[in-house]
Scaffold this active site. Structure first.
Site, mmCIF file in Angstrom:
data_model
loop_
_atom_site.group_PDB
_atom_site.id
_atom_site.type_symbol
_atom_site.label_atom_id
_atom_site.label_comp_id
_atom_site.label_asym_id
_atom_site.label_seq_id
_atom_site.Cartn_x
_atom_site.Cartn_y
_atom_site.Cartn_z
ATOM 1 N N ASP A 1 2.183 -3.852 3.654
ATOM 2 C CA ASP A 1 2.729 -4.471 2.458
ATOM 3 C C ASP A 1 2.608 -3.471 1.311
ATOM 4 O O ASP A 1 1.626 -2.739 1.253
ATOM 5 C CB ASP A 1 1.871 -5.704 2.138
ATOM 6 N N PHE B 1 0.478 3.217 1.815
ATOM 7 C CA PHE B 1 -0.841 3.695 1.410
ATOM 8 C C PHE B 1 -0.830 4.585 0.168
ATOM 9 O O PHE B 1 -1.879 4.889 -0.393
ATOM 10 C CB PHE B 1 -1.554 4.433 2.560
ATOM 11 N N TYR C 1 1.554 -2.155 -2.343
ATOM 12 C CA TYR C 1 0.529 -2.575 -3.304
ATOM 13 C C TYR C 1 1.158 -3.497 -4.335
ATOM 14 O O TYR C 1 2.307 -3.304 -4.743
ATOM 15 C CB TYR C 1 -0.065 -1.362 -4.018
ATOM 16 N N HIS D 1 -8.001 -0.544 10.826
ATOM 17 C CA HIS D 1 -7.378 -0.316 9.525
ATOM 18 C C HIS D 1 -8.385 0.372 8.602
ATOM 19 O O HIS D 1 -9.590 0.114 8.676
ATOM 20 C CB HIS D 1 -6.945 -1.658 8.930
#
Length: 224
Positions: A66, A79, A68, A189
């Site tokens: 997703d 990321f 941020y 993760h």
């Protein structure tokens, strides 16, 4: 949206924009804005992962979940955050693993990963937009169909890609990848909630470069 897509991707993805799911997605996004919701990333940045890393150049794929949802953070790369924004916890953990994995790596103060994208690292989120301050608010609206198409097309059309699948959600995409043609590296993760369950110590960055070198390809310079 399609007009902002890099040409080599457009050749494979242009037909998607006429399909019902994408038409519905466009309507949904227009309604979100009409209702006063702030959407991240800004429109011109939604397809940054594709526009900064052409189809022909892809060597490595890092799948996020997703964008941020904080102000000024998301800019279309999984990321990654824009210059001047403090790296979020998952990205800080990525940098810590790099420091342990890659000799001489210096942890950067900024978290803009555009330099990786320009070297052939596709930084692809499964969902490409989000409502401000509401994580996962645009899940199951159609983006996943589009990004699954990207992954399956890469799998079908290319050879020897390195897929980095961090966490359960990313690892669900493994079914889209032809394991006889590509390399899949899996780990927990990098989130603070799971990084110690196998992300730290995974050495995915050096392993990726070894796999690229074995194919006669340039390794990734991970230093920002």
């Amino acid at each position: 949206m399609a007009l902002q897509l890099e040409d080599s991707w457009k050749a494979y993805l242009e037909e998607e924009f006429a399909k019902d799911y994408m038409v519905n997605l466009k309507t949904f996004l227009a309604n979100e804005k009409a209702q006063g919701h702030i959407i991240y990333p800004p429109g011109p940045m939604i397809f940054n992962a594709l526009n900064l890393c052409s189809f022909d150049d892809v060597k490595v794929v890092i799948i996020g979940q997703d964008p941020y949802h904080g102000e000024g953070q998301a800019h279309g790369l999984s990321f990654s955050v824009l210059d001047g924004i403090k790296p979020p916890p998952s990205l800080r953990n990525i940098f810590l693993e790099l420091k342990e994995d890659i000799p001489g790596f210096q942890v950067p103060v900024q978290g803009n990963l555009s330099a990786w994208a320009r070297q052939g690292v596709l930084l692809l989120n499964a969902t490409l937009t989000v409502r401000k301050a509401e994580a996962a608010s645009h899940h199951n609206r159609g983006w996943e169909v589009f990004t699954d198409k990207i992954i399956s097309t890469l799998s079908e059309q290319k050879n020897g890609l390195v897929f980095l699948l961090w966490g359960r959600n990313a690892q669900m995409k493994e079914q889209l990848i032809d394991k006889s043609k590509h390399h899949i590296l899996k780990a927990a993760h990098p989130s603070p909630f799971s990084a110690y369950n196998g992300f730290f110590g995974s050495r995915h960055f050096s392993k990726t470069n070894t796999l690229l070198l074995e194919q006669g390809l340039d390794p990734i310079d991970w230093q920002l």
